[in-house]
Motif scaffolding. Structure first.
Motif, PDB file in Angstrom:
ATOM      1  N   HIS A  80     -21.917   4.076 -12.318  1.00 58.24           N
ATOM      2  CA  HIS A  80     -21.739   3.693 -13.717  1.00 58.24           C
ATOM      3  C   HIS A  80     -22.428   4.694 -14.633  1.00 58.24           C
TER       4      HIS A  80
ATOM      5  N   PHE B 103     -14.354   0.253 -11.037  1.00 55.79           N
ATOM      6  CA  PHE B 103     -14.986  -0.436  -9.911  1.00 55.79           C
ATOM      7  C   PHE B 103     -14.058  -1.481  -9.287  1.00 55.79           C
TER       8      PHE B 103
ATOM      9  N   SER C 129     -16.598  -6.038 -12.667  1.00 60.08           N
ATOM     10  CA  SER C 129     -15.703  -4.993 -13.158  1.00 60.08           C
ATOM     11  C   SER C 129     -14.503  -5.594 -13.884  1.00 60.08           C
TER      12      SER C 129
ATOM     13  N   ARG D 291     -22.655   3.145  -5.312  1.00 59.32           N
ATOM     14  CA  ARG D 291     -22.030   2.427  -6.428  1.00 59.32           C
ATOM     15  C   ARG D 291     -23.027   2.108  -7.530  1.00 59.32           C
TER      16      ARG D 291
ATOM     17  N   GLU E  71     -25.359  -2.136  -8.450  1.00 55.92           N
ATOM     18  CA  GLU E  71     -24.014  -2.027  -7.917  1.00 55.92           C
ATOM     19  C   GLU E  71     -23.098  -2.997  -8.644  1.00 55.92           C
TER      20      GLU E  71
END
Length: 351
Positions: free
Chosen positions: A131, A278, A46, A127, A40
């Motif tokens: 990605h 994010f 981010s 999460r 995550e």
């Protein structure tokens, strides 16, 4: 050696290859080093990744200056670059055009974050796996943009009236964006999603970060290949970028017809999208009024195609384009932050 020095879309082949090598190196470092294991991504990570990618995008402006100082002379595709009085003026004009394109594409990419966040929410993608979807989405973007920009460049070079068509598209898109700024897409009834569900075997649940799995089919007794909801999510993310490209490609061609600046500004702006996502997804409501500014930018870019012929002897100067674009986007961000300064995470923007 002759092949490497040959010109492709206004630039030596070896420069194109160097650009692609740099992009692949960045992607390999991202996936192979920074995100080898699914995890995550928090806001702090981010923001650090976003700063890195924005830094790379701005650093490329230095490369653009050097390239156009040495390798794009009177034969340059953009008339502003080709008509520059000196080498340094030519190089700086190229930098201004690149930065304008980068700003527009980056902001359009930020607007696309809202759609992507809705897609992830619809499929309930954790999460930790988002990605992976965004990474493979970026690879699709690199190929898709190359095809669209290559086609756009060929049309612009062959037919001068295409620029006026792009101008009309941008004006219509900008006005539509102003009218539909609060519109939310209905993902459940997306025709592409309905088609995929009718024609693919899809699992009911996610299977980690896998896009496909083999499962036992009760009817045939065989282990068959199934798509997971993560694959459907990836398809919709790619579809969102395709819709996004219909706006962004005419926008960047309206700024400059130079394929090298068009493509590199596109890719560097989008490369950092998954990193920025994010951090931005959690506070996207704070940038509500940026959509109005972006709509005005598209209207300005579309209008300047026609104004260039009437007022500026062919094309609005790159310095004016950069200044107006930057001012509109900065204004949109500042107004958004001011208007939503007391708004909670789940509230609507203050009117």
């Amino acid at each position: 050696m002759e092949l490497l020095s040959a010109t492709l879309l206004g630039m030596p082949v070896w420069i194109w290859l160097a650009f692609f090598a740099a992009v692949l190196a960045v992607l390999a470092f991202d996936l192979g080093v920074m995100h080898r294991e699914s995890h995550e991504i928090g806001v702090q990570e981010s923001l650090k990744m976003s700063a890195l990618y924005i830094g790379l995008g701005l650093a490329w402006a230095i490369a653009v200056y050097w390239i156009y100082l040495n390798y794009a002379g009177a034969g340059a595709v953009d008339p502003q670059i080709a008509g520059a009085a000196t080498q340094h003026e030519r190089a700086w004009t190229a930098v201004e055009l690149y930065l304008t394109g980068y700003l527009v594409e980056k902001t359009l990419a930020m607007d696309n974050v809202f759609i992507i966040s809705m897609i992830f929410a619809y499929f309930a993608v954790p999460r930790a796996y988002q990605h992976r979807v965004l990474f493979w989405g970026i690879l699709g973007v690199i190929v898709l943009r190359a095809l669209m920009i290559g086609l756009g460049a060929a049309l612009v070079m062959e037919f001068a009236w295409v620029m006026y068509f792009f101008g009309v598209v941008l004006l219509v898109t900008g006005v539509k964006m102003l009218v539909m700024v609060d519109h939310k897409p209905d993902i459940a009834n997306n025709p592409v999603l309905r088609f995929l569900r009718r024609h693919l075997r899809v699992t009911s649940d996610l299977h980690g970060h896998d896009f496909t799995v083999r499962q036992l089919d009760m009817a045939s007794g065989k282990r068959l290949l199934y798509a997971t909801p993560l694959l459907l999510c990836l398809v919709l993310v790619e579809l969102a970028d395709l819709v996004f490209a219909i706006d962004s490609v005419p926008a960047i061609f309206a700024i400059t017809p130079d394929p090298f600046i068009v493509y590199t500004s596109n890719i560097f702006a989008i490369l950092g999208l998954r990193a920025l996502y994010f951090a931005l997804a959690a506070v996207v409501h704070r940038f509500h009024y940026l959509k109005y500014a972006l709509a005005l930018v598209l209207i300005f870019i579309g209008t300047k195609i026609f104004l260039g012929d009437w007022l500026f002897d062919g094309k609005v100067p790159s310095s004016i384009s950069l200044g107006v674009t930057g001012a509109l986007l900065a204004g949109g961000i500042l107004v958004s932050l001011w208007k939503t300064r007391r708004v909670g995470d789940t509230s609507s923007p203050a009117r």
